[in-house]
Design a protein around this motif. Structure first.
Motif, mmCIF file in Angstrom:
data_model
loop_
_atom_site.group_PDB
_atom_site.id
_atom_site.type_symbol
_atom_site.label_atom_id
_atom_site.label_comp_id
_atom_site.label_asym_id
_atom_site.label_seq_id
_atom_site.Cartn_x
_atom_site.Cartn_y
_atom_site.Cartn_z
ATOM 1 N N GLY A 62 -0.728 49.506 15.454
ATOM 2 C CA GLY A 62 -0.800 49.337 14.215
ATOM 3 C C GLY A 62 -0.651 48.121 13.444
ATOM 4 O O GLY A 62 -0.455 47.035 14.191
ATOM 5 N N GLY A 63 -0.646 48.115 12.252
ATOM 6 C CA GLY A 63 -0.522 46.687 11.155
ATOM 7 C C GLY A 63 -1.599 46.041 11.017
ATOM 8 O O GLY A 63 -2.509 45.848 11.777
ATOM 9 N N THR A 64 -1.665 45.337 9.743
ATOM 10 C CA THR A 64 -2.818 44.432 9.501
ATOM 11 C C THR A 64 -2.531 42.942 8.796
ATOM 12 O O THR A 64 -3.164 42.353 8.708
ATOM 13 N N GLU A 65 -1.046 42.937 8.715
ATOM 14 C CA GLU A 65 -0.738 41.676 8.002
ATOM 15 C C GLU A 65 0.611 41.103 8.844
ATOM 16 O O GLU A 65 1.536 41.979 8.889
ATOM 17 N N ALA A 66 0.677 39.839 9.029
ATOM 18 C CA ALA A 66 1.673 39.305 9.738
ATOM 19 C C ALA A 66 2.123 37.772 9.577
ATOM 20 O O ALA A 66 0.895 36.990 9.423
ATOM 21 N N LEU A 67 3.319 37.568 9.571
ATOM 22 C CA LEU A 67 3.876 36.075 9.597
ATOM 23 C C LEU A 67 4.069 35.806 11.166
ATOM 24 O O LEU A 67 4.585 36.599 11.833
ATOM 25 N N GLY A 68 3.635 34.763 11.687
ATOM 26 C CA GLY A 68 3.607 34.268 12.937
ATOM 27 C C GLY A 68 3.580 32.946 13.239
ATOM 28 O O GLY A 68 3.596 32.082 12.420
ATOM 29 N N ILE A 69 3.719 32.652 14.559
ATOM 30 C CA ILE A 69 3.631 31.300 14.827
ATOM 31 C C ILE A 69 2.674 31.304 15.779
ATOM 32 O O ILE A 69 2.386 32.078 16.987
ATOM 33 N N VAL A 70 1.470 30.013 15.578
ATOM 34 C CA VAL A 70 0.468 30.026 16.728
ATOM 35 C C VAL A 70 0.980 29.598 18.142
ATOM 36 O O VAL A 70 1.849 28.625 18.084
ATOM 37 N N ASP A 71 0.491 30.365 18.982
ATOM 38 C CA ASP A 71 1.236 30.337 20.312
ATOM 39 C C ASP A 71 0.292 29.945 21.209
ATOM 40 O O ASP A 71 0.415 29.329 22.318
ATOM 41 N N ALA A 72 -1.228 30.136 21.143
ATOM 42 C CA ALA A 72 -2.338 29.414 22.199
ATOM 43 C C ALA A 72 -3.443 29.587 21.216
ATOM 44 O O ALA A 72 -3.839 30.295 20.381
ATOM 45 N N LEU A 73 -4.492 28.624 21.709
ATOM 46 C CA LEU A 73 -5.810 28.545 21.160
ATOM 47 C C LEU A 73 -6.791 28.725 22.095
ATOM 48 O O LEU A 73 -6.904 28.463 23.295
ATOM 49 N N GLY A 74 -8.008 29.607 21.603
ATOM 50 C CA GLY A 74 -9.079 29.947 22.437
ATOM 51 C C GLY A 74 -10.157 28.668 22.349
ATOM 52 O O GLY A 74 -9.894 27.601 21.644
ATOM 53 N N GLU A 75 -11.235 28.936 23.289
ATOM 54 C CA GLU A 75 -12.178 28.127 23.317
ATOM 55 C C GLU A 75 -12.631 27.583 21.931
ATOM 56 O O GLU A 75 -12.967 28.378 21.087
ATOM 57 N N GLY A 76 -12.826 26.112 21.747
ATOM 58 C CA GLY A 76 -13.455 25.791 20.561
ATOM 59 C C GLY A 76 -12.613 25.798 19.247
ATOM 60 O O GLY A 76 -12.844 25.351 18.420
ATOM 61 N N VAL A 77 -11.382 25.993 19.545
ATOM 62 C CA VAL A 77 -10.425 26.022 18.519
ATOM 63 C C VAL A 77 -9.287 24.801 18.603
ATOM 64 O O VAL A 77 -8.766 24.798 19.399
ATOM 65 N N SER A 78 -9.155 24.001 17.568
ATOM 66 C CA SER A 78 -8.238 22.847 17.479
ATOM 67 C C SER A 78 -7.185 23.173 16.260
ATOM 68 O O SER A 78 -6.500 22.452 16.100
ATOM 69 N N SER A 79 -7.682 24.121 15.456
ATOM 70 C CA SER A 79 -6.830 24.216 14.181
ATOM 71 C C SER A 79 -6.568 25.667 13.874
ATOM 72 O O SER A 79 -7.776 26.246 13.763
ATOM 73 N N PRO A 80 -5.614 26.033 13.489
ATOM 74 C CA PRO A 80 -4.438 25.543 13.305
ATOM 75 C C PRO A 80 -3.675 25.248 14.684
ATOM 76 O O PRO A 80 -3.888 26.032 15.576
ATOM 77 N N PRO A 81 -2.840 24.046 14.973
ATOM 78 C CA PRO A 81 -2.450 23.623 16.164
ATOM 79 C C PRO A 81 -1.300 24.728 16.671
ATOM 80 O O PRO A 81 -0.720 25.232 15.684
ATOM 81 N N ILE A 82 -0.940 24.756 18.010
ATOM 82 C CA ILE A 82 0.193 25.534 18.302
ATOM 83 C C ILE A 82 1.421 25.142 17.579
ATOM 84 O O ILE A 82 1.643 23.927 17.323
ATOM 85 N N GLY A 83 2.258 26.071 17.368
ATOM 86 C CA GLY A 83 3.243 26.029 16.732
ATOM 87 C C GLY A 83 3.265 26.025 15.268
ATOM 88 O O GLY A 83 4.445 25.881 14.656
ATOM 89 N N THR A 84 2.185 26.093 14.547
ATOM 90 C CA THR A 84 2.029 26.434 13.155
ATOM 91 C C THR A 84 2.494 27.666 12.932
ATOM 92 O O THR A 84 2.171 28.540 13.279
ATOM 93 N N ARG A 85 3.334 27.686 11.433
ATOM 94 C CA ARG A 85 3.662 28.821 10.882
ATOM 95 C C ARG A 85 2.435 29.399 10.104
ATOM 96 O O ARG A 85 2.031 28.518 9.074
ATOM 97 N N VAL A 86 2.035 30.725 10.492
ATOM 98 C CA VAL A 86 0.717 31.159 9.583
ATOM 99 C C VAL A 86 1.013 32.529 9.269
ATOM 100 O O VAL A 86 1.755 33.144 9.754
ATOM 101 N N VAL A 87 0.293 33.084 8.170
ATOM 102 C CA VAL A 87 0.236 34.180 7.817
ATOM 103 C C VAL A 87 -1.190 34.673 7.987
ATOM 104 O O VAL A 87 -2.075 33.866 7.910
ATOM 105 N N ILE A 88 -1.372 35.952 8.575
ATOM 106 C CA ILE A 88 -2.835 36.393 8.622
ATOM 107 C C ILE A 88 -2.759 37.935 8.078
ATOM 108 O O ILE A 88 -1.863 38.731 8.395
#
Length: 325
Positions: A62-88
């Motif tokens: 379940g769930g569709t919105e969250a506050l979290g910390i970026v933990d890992a990046l997939g291929e081709g991703v450089s931003s937001p960097p690991i450790g960034t506080r984000v809402v999605i």
């Protein structure tokens, strides 16, 4: 990792269970996010019941919105960097210790925004802001809305005030008037009180009410239609009661009232990127300076998701129910 899972559609309090899933790995264009806090929205509960516009494959998290910390990046991703506080927002399956999301949906937030506000900053506030802009009203004109003590109701009142629009809010409990007054929101009328229609007229000074925001359904829709001026518009935003809208044909034919629906997902998809950036930027600024503050009523662990869903359905809350890892 732990997650709140439902294997069937049904009453969220009954079908939501704690479960274990493999740690997800981000693909191209994705990020992995470590959950900090996630609110329970009405549309989350409708989805679990199987009654929403989106129906996930089962079993589902379940769930569709969250506050979290970026933990890992997939291929081709450089931003937001690991450790960034984000809402999605607008991503399914966030009620887990870790979840995946498109990197483009991650919105970095300043530390000045508290966790309770941050975790629910986008979904409902953005919908309320888009809805208000779609009403196309000028400063000084009037709106009526029911469920005025709900999340969207409080947001509409806040945003409308900043734009010089007048809002009269309807609640179904007399206590709701005092609750909103404590938050600095006035012009509230309880439909539980005899003669409440006259009270609305007194609040507006007899000025025409041009728009109605309806979030309850059933008889509440008919009540709101009766308040609108000739040629007014009623916008169906939600259905807290689950009942069909009661719309007398006379209002449509003789008073030329129009009725339409609003779904934030559709509106967002049709909105140019620069417009979305403008509105999200406004929300972040309001949250950072304290103009916009969103409360949580209670926080539950993922293992208590069923109990949290039951709490979310209880009337009289002052804020959202949320889940944490």
């Amino acid at each position: 990792m732990r997650a709140a899972i439902h294997e069937t559609f049904g009453d969220p309090a009954e079908v939501l269970k704690a479960g274990a899933l493999p740690m997800p790995e981000p693909g191209a264009g994705e990020i992995r996010v470590r959950l900090v806090l996630s609110p329970i929205h009405n549309h989350d509960l409708w989805t679990i019941r199987g009654d929403y516009g989106h129906k996930p494959a089962l079993p589902a998290v379940g769930g569709t919105e969250a506050l979290g910390i970026v933990d890992a990046l997939g291929e081709g991703v450089s931003s937001p960097p690991i450790g960034t506080r984000v809402v999605i927002a607008g991503v399914n399956g966030v009620w887990a210790e870790y979840f995946l999301a498109p990197a483009a949906r991650a919105i970095p937030l300043p530390d000045s925004i508290d966790d309770a506000t941050a975790c629910q900053l986008i979904a409902m506030p953005l919908s309320a802001l888009m809805l208000l802009e779609d009403l196309k009203l000028e400063s000084g004109q009037w709106i009526v809305q029911n469920a005025a003590n709900g999340a969207v109701g409080r947001l509409v009142a806040t945003f409308a005030k900043a734009r010089g629009l007048n809002v009269v809010g309807l609640v179904r409990r007399a206590a709701g008037v005092a609750e909103l007054a404590d938050l600095g929101i006035d012009r509230i009328v309880s439909t539980a009180e005899p003669g409440w229609e006259r009270r609305v007229a007194a609040v507006t000074g007899g000025e025409p009410i041009l728009r109605g925001i309806e979030s309850v359904g059933g008889e509440a829709a008919r009540q709101m239609l009766s308040l609108l001026a000739k040629g007014g518009r009623l916008v169906s935003f939600g259905s807290m009661s689950g009942a069909p809208l009661l719309v007398p044909s006379g209002d449509l034919i003789f008073r030329q009232i129009s009725v339409e629906g609003f779904w934030g997902a559709v509106r967002s998809a049709a909105t140019p990127r620069e417009e979305m950036a403008r509105m999200i930027g406004e929300l972040i600024r309001m949250a950072a300076d304290g103009t916009l503050r969103l409360e949580l009523d209670e926080i539950f662990a993922l293992e208590e998701a069923g109990e949290a869903a039951a709490a979310s359905d209880r009337p009289g809350r002052s804020g959202k129910i949320a889940l944490r890892p």
